[in-house]
Enzyme design. Structure first.
Site, mmCIF file in Angstrom:
data_model
loop_
_atom_site.group_PDB
_atom_site.id
_atom_site.type_symbol
_atom_site.label_atom_id
_atom_site.label_comp_id
_atom_site.label_asym_id
_atom_site.label_seq_id
_atom_site.Cartn_x
_atom_site.Cartn_y
_atom_site.Cartn_z
ATOM 1 N N LYS A 112 0.820 -1.211 0.000
ATOM 2 C CA LYS A 112 0.000 0.000 0.000
ATOM 3 C C LYS A 112 0.863 1.274 0.000
ATOM 4 O O LYS A 112 0.409 2.321 -0.449
ATOM 5 C CB LYS A 112 -0.925 0.031 1.215
ATOM 6 C CG LYS A 112 -1.814 -1.200 1.403
ATOM 7 C CD LYS A 112 -2.879 -1.309 0.331
ATOM 8 C CE LYS A 112 -4.019 -2.249 0.682
ATOM 9 N NZ LYS A 112 -3.682 -3.679 0.826
HETATM 10 C C1 LIG Z 1 -4.426 -4.822 0.515
HETATM 11 C C2 LIG Z 1 -3.664 -6.101 0.530
HETATM 12 C C3 LIG Z 1 -3.924 -7.130 -0.391
HETATM 13 C C4 LIG Z 1 -5.065 -7.050 -1.388
HETATM 14 O O1 LIG Z 1 -4.864 -6.038 -2.333
HETATM 15 P P1 LIG Z 1 -6.126 -5.479 -3.187
HETATM 16 O O2 LIG Z 1 -5.583 -4.365 -3.990
HETATM 17 O O3 LIG Z 1 -7.107 -5.011 -2.146
HETATM 18 O O4 LIG Z 1 -6.653 -6.606 -3.984
HETATM 19 C C5 LIG Z 1 -3.113 -8.255 -0.374
HETATM 20 N N1 LIG Z 1 -2.111 -8.381 0.515
HETATM 21 C C6 LIG Z 1 -1.837 -7.421 1.426
HETATM 22 C C7 LIG Z 1 -0.734 -7.629 2.383
HETATM 23 C C8 LIG Z 1 -2.594 -6.243 1.457
HETATM 24 O O5 LIG Z 1 -2.316 -5.291 2.360
#
Ligand SMILES: *Cc1c(COP(=O)(O)O)cnc(C)c1O
Length: 462
Positions: A112
């Site tokens: 993120k």
């Molecule tokens: C947010 C997240 C995901 C999923 O990603 P999306 O974009 O919501 O599909 C997978 N793994 C981790 C560690 C995340 O923080």
């Protein structure tokens, strides 16, 4: 370039307007009205460039006149300067033909940060220009919240409220959200699931008086700017492995569909991605939808990969919009049906989706076993989300085509799952070593939009 809503009833916006708006006023999600393409020569020239330079070349075709070249280049440079790896998104080899793309070297240890650090910079430029004050409200299954807080903490013209599902995030995730001491940071523990957090967030956006009154801005992956930032590492990884001269496959641990949707845009821009594989945990609505054409909301089953514990996958609406060839009326209809539990994807749209996405689901036991297998085979310690991706990727390996599994979080964010699998507790990196000693600050809130609105009105530093 203009941005249009998937539901066709909101005004078209420029890039910076779409970024500051988040969710469109008709409840839809913004998408560019056309997708810029790069030639094979332009992509081949990415070889050996810095991550930041690749980011500039991939992102700038989407931003129009919203930012000058100097502003955008500076924002990109500042966004990634704090990452703990000079490659930003390094590749590690797991096996012949199978690679891991490590996306956890940012400040909060999950992918993120790639998007959030950049939009933090872009928001600051836009706010300095307009003199506006905003209230950012985000819903999180754990990682978006900490990344947003990290990107916006201490900014004078921004309040950040983060809704997370009470008791359903890992302790490290919770502490990352509750320990920042800046007064513009507000962690709210909501009595419910992530889907409830996301639904209440949409309620706030759909109350236009409240929205305008507090200058509501959204940084969830409904925000196009986040998807955009995530396109970059598909290019950097694929070019390192020989694209565009060869195809590359990717497997993405998926929840809200933001990360993998970014991969589909990279492909539409001209990157020769072969398979783009959706990997889900036991909350497998996306795998079921792609297999059967039925998008039916079930109940969320808490798992050891909690960032993917989700049923309503917001960004899937963007994929549907493309699969329905931009038919906003059809999308409005589907989203209406979703309110009563689900919908059936048309045959034509399903065929289109299957041309872009493959999928697989992984049980809890197999996730844990994969953490162990990878440790035994390579010595690497991986997080449970990464294990989900690797498990599904292994079912999709093709001779002669490199597979890249996305490693979305650092194992130390999920120490209990790692300990259960390996009997060892991964250490937090030095900048977070005292996380468990810092005081926490959090407000519990009911699963009720009115209660959340009053809290925001009371707490924000107007
Ligand atoms: C947010 C997240 C995901 C999923 O990603 P999306 O974009 O919501 O599909 C997978 N793994 C981790 C560690 C995340 O923080």
């Amino acid at each position: 370039m203009q941005y249009v809503s998937t539901r066709g009833q909101a005004p078209a916006l420029s890039f910076d307007q779409a970024m500051m708006t988040g969710l469109a006023r008709d409840g839809g999600l913004y998408l560019p009205d056309s997708i810029p393409t790069l030639t094979a020569e332009q992509i081949a020239a990415f070889e050996g460039l810095s991550y930041e330079e690749v980011a500039w070349r991939v992102i700038s075709p989407f931003t129009g006149d919203s930012f000058s070249e100097t502003e955008l280049r500076q924002a990109i440079a500042t966004a990634y300067a704090g990452f703990g790896h000079v490659a930003r998104a390094p590749l590690v080899q797991l096996a012949p033909g199978h690679h891991l793309l490590e996306l956890f070297h940012g400040p909060t240890l999950a992918f993120k940060d790639f998007a959030m650090q950049l939009i933090g910079q872009l928001f600051q430029i836009a706010l300095a220009r307009s003199g506006q004050r905003i209230t950012i409200v985000g819903a999180t299954s754990g990682d978006t919240g900490s990344a947003a807080i990290e990107a916006f903490r201490g900014l004078a013209n921004v309040d950040v409220f983060i809704l997370y599902p009470h008791g359903r995030v890992s302790e490290v995730q919770r502490r990352q959200m509750t320990t920042p001491s800046e007064s513009n940071v507000h962690a709210l523990a909501l009595d419910g699931h992530f889907d409830d957090c996301q639904a209440r967030l949409k309620d706030l956006f759909n109350d236009h008086d409240f929205r305008d009154g507090v200058g509501l801005a959204g940084v969830n992956s409904i925000n196009w700017a986040r998807v955009l930032a995530q396109i970059v590492y598909y290019f950097s990884a694929a070019v390192s492995l020989g694209a565009p001269a060869r195809q590359i496959d990717f497997t993405v641990p998926t929840g809200n569909f933001g990360d993998i949707f970014a991969g589909s845009i990279a492909k539409a821009m001209g990157l020769p991605i072969g398979q783009l594989v959706v990997a889900t945990n036991q909350n497998d609505i996306l795998h079921r939808a792609l297999t059967t054409g039925e998008y039916r909301v079930g109940t969320v089953e808490p798992s050891i990969s909690p960032s993917m514990d989700i049923q309503v996958s917001s960004n899937f609406e963007r994929a549907l919009y493309l699969a329905y060839a931009g038919d906003a009326g059809a999308i409005r209809q589907l989203m209406d049906e979703l309110k009563s539990g689900g919908f059936t994807i048309s045959q034509g749209a399903l065929q289109h989706l299957r041309e872009v996405y493959a999928s697989g689901r992984v049980s809890e036991g197999a996730t844990s076993a994969m953490i162990e297998t990878i440790r035994a085979e390579t010595g690497e310690v991986i997080c449970p989300h990464t294990a989900v991706a690797i498990h599904v990727a292994r079912q999709h390996l093709r001779p002669g085509v490199p597979m890249v599994s996305l490693s979305t979080a650092h194992p130390a964010k999920f120490p209990d799952a790692v300990q259960a699998a390996l009997g060892i507790r991964p250490d937090l990196p030095p900048h977070m070593a005292d996380l468990f000693d810092r005081p926490e600050r959090v407000t519990q809130v009911e699963n009720d939009a009115e209660a959340i609105k009053s809290l925001i009105l009371e707490r924000r530093s107007a």
